[in-house]
Design an enzyme around this catalytic site. Structure first.
Site, short mmCIF file in Angstrom:
data_model
loop_
_atom_site.label_atom_id
_atom_site.label_comp_id
_atom_site.label_asym_id
_atom_site.label_seq_id
_atom_site.Cartn_x
_atom_site.Cartn_y
_atom_site.Cartn_z
N HIS A 130 -2.88 -2.33 -0.51
CA HIS A 130 -2.36 -1.81 -1.77
C HIS A 130 -3.30 -2.06 -2.95
CE1 HIS A 130 1.11 -1.06 0.60
NE2 HIS A 130 1.39 -2.35 0.76
N CYS A 173 6.41 -2.83 4.37
CA CYS A 173 7.84 -2.91 4.11
C CYS A 173 8.61 -1.83 4.88
CB CYS A 173 8.12 -2.76 2.62
SG CYS A 173 7.46 -1.24 1.90
#
Length: 456
Positions: free
Chosen positions: A10, A42
């Site tokens: 990220h 996630c």
């Protein structure tokens, strides 16, 4: 300008996207151990639970896209050495075993985190898996197809999401954690109890306040042994937590005790021209006013964006974080921001709290739902430092509102008098955020009144 980026999940992805736009003439070299970028870990539980059918949807950027933009993507490359003074790194091609040296003008460390792996005997047995990257996700899916008894070790967000996914896939599920209750780092007990009750109603075994001592099996795991019992297991998923992946830089850059790199508000490390972002970093926590290790994708994206903007000049400061997060387990919509009451006290803050539980709409409405919300605040300043919410209806966005409040040092009095709209379809004349803050005010007023009576 030659920019080297270590890691591309990220923080690395956000940094590259912004560098390409801000500095079109920059030469960017990216070093990533995996063969993919931007994986949303996630989403692993959603993949396991069958909600996400195509795992490729768990990516929001691609190697090919960056290469078309002129970025040098060194995939399956492990950075083995880094001379920060000489601005040189060494990277090994994991496919050919060839090692090369690369120079840079600016270095961005976005090496992320790695699952905590306690030295438990039997950890090397087959079907004892970690849960972090795309390869882990594929391995979990493959092994779960034939597994009947699944044990999840660790009752944080990822652990409880996996428990729900496995149970909905018809597995016999056991959740083991050394703490007395699930999600204890994020929520107080009144918010975790409903989730535990839902797990028990669905036949999930909660082996809490227990420590894993051994995995047993011949080649493949068959049992998990704890200090209080043993549990059958065809598949074990370890979700104990994460640690910063910063061993390569130990002794070269200032870090917290756990290895999280300390950065200033412009994402600069203690070494000139070296920046860091994402799960490898400590971030300024607005609730504690200290640096904290909060490995969240949202934090990583912000930090990667900031690194790019500050590469040449310090122009855009990190606003700090509240560690805001959300979770959906069965019918429970949960979110939190800042500190729980217990976490605040551990951080040395003197705090109190107020809790409100009520229907979210007027009672004359034909349909309704109960909302439970808790506010944690400093007793001396009345500054809000945390909040939690749970409901069968979705009020998780309310926590984003309080997150903004914490970032701006909002007090309970200010929240109590904040202008929120009223419409019977959505809320009551006194909004639930106003209500819980008014309860906190009443609590403090009563405390002052009692003190005055004592003085009289």
């Amino acid at each position: 300008m030659k920019v080297a980026v270590i890691g591309c999940t990220h923080a690395g992805t956000a940094a590259i996207n912004n560098i390409v736009n801000l500095y079109p003439n920059a030469q960017i070299d990216v070093f990533e151990k995996n063969d993919n970028v931007s994986f949303l870990s996630c989403g692993i539980a959603l993949y396991v639970g069958g909600v996400v059918k195509d795992p490729n949807g768990l990516f929001y950027a691609s190697v090919e896209h960056f290469e078309r933009l002129g970025v040098n993507m060194h995939m399956n490359h492990e950075v083995t050495a880094c001379n920060l003074d000489g601005k040189q790194i060494q990277a090994r091609d994991m496919k050919t075993d060839e090692t090369k040296s690369y120079s840079y003008d600016k270095l961005i460390i976005a090496s992320g985190s790695w699952p905590v792996t306690p030295p438990i005997p039997g950890s090397d047995l087959e079907n004892v898996l970690l849960c972090k990257n795309f390869e882990h996700a594929k391995e979990i899916i493959k092994c779960s197809e034939s597994a009947r008894n699944v044990v999840v070790v660790g009752a944080g967000y990822i652990g409880v999401e996996l428990v729900e996914a496995f149970e909905e896939n018809g597995k016999n599920v056991t959740l083991i954690d050394s703490e007395e209750r699930i999600l204890n780092r994020y929520l107080d007990d009144t918010f975790t109890s409903p989730v535990e009750a839902s797990f028990k109603q669905r036949g999930i075994e909660l082996a809490l306040n227990q420590t894993v001592s051994q995995f047993e099996g011949t080649g493949t795991v068959k049992k998990v042994i704890t200090d209080k019992g043993e549990y059958n297991a065809d598949l074990v998923v370890m979700c104990v937590g994460f640690r910063p992946n910063t061993g390569l830089f130990k002794g070269q850059i200032e870090m917290l005790e756990n290895g999280a790199i300390i950065v200033d508000s412009y994402m600069r490390t203690s070494v000139q021209d070296v920046y860091a972002a994402g799960d490898c970093c400590a971030v300024p926590n607005n609730a504690t006013k200290q640096h904290s290790y909060i490995p969240l994708a949202t934090n990583a994206v912000r930090m990667g964006t900031l690194v790019a903007h500050n590469l040449l000049n310090p122009i855009l400061e990190h606003p700090g974080t509240q560690g805001t997060s959300g979770l959906k387990i069965y019918n429970h919509n949960i979110a939190s921001t800042g500190l729980t009451e217990s976490a605040a006290k551990l951080a040395g803050l003197s705090v109190a709290s107020a809790t409100m539980e009520d229907n979210y709409r007027p009672e004359f409405m034909p349909e309704n739902a109960v909302i439970q919300i808790k506010l944690v605040y400093e007793t001396e300043t009345h500054r809000i430092v945390g909040a939690q919410v749970i409901s069968d209806a979705d009020f998780t966005q309310a926590i984003n509102t309080i997150s903004v409040g914490i970032a701006n040092h909002m007090t309970i009095e200010q929240l109590a008098l904040t202008d929120f709209f009223f419409q019977p379809h959505y809320n009551k004349p006194v909004n639930f955020l106003n209500q819980v803050a008014l309860k906190a005010m009443a609590k403090e007023t009563e405390k002052v009144r009692k003190q005055e009576q004592i003085l009289v």
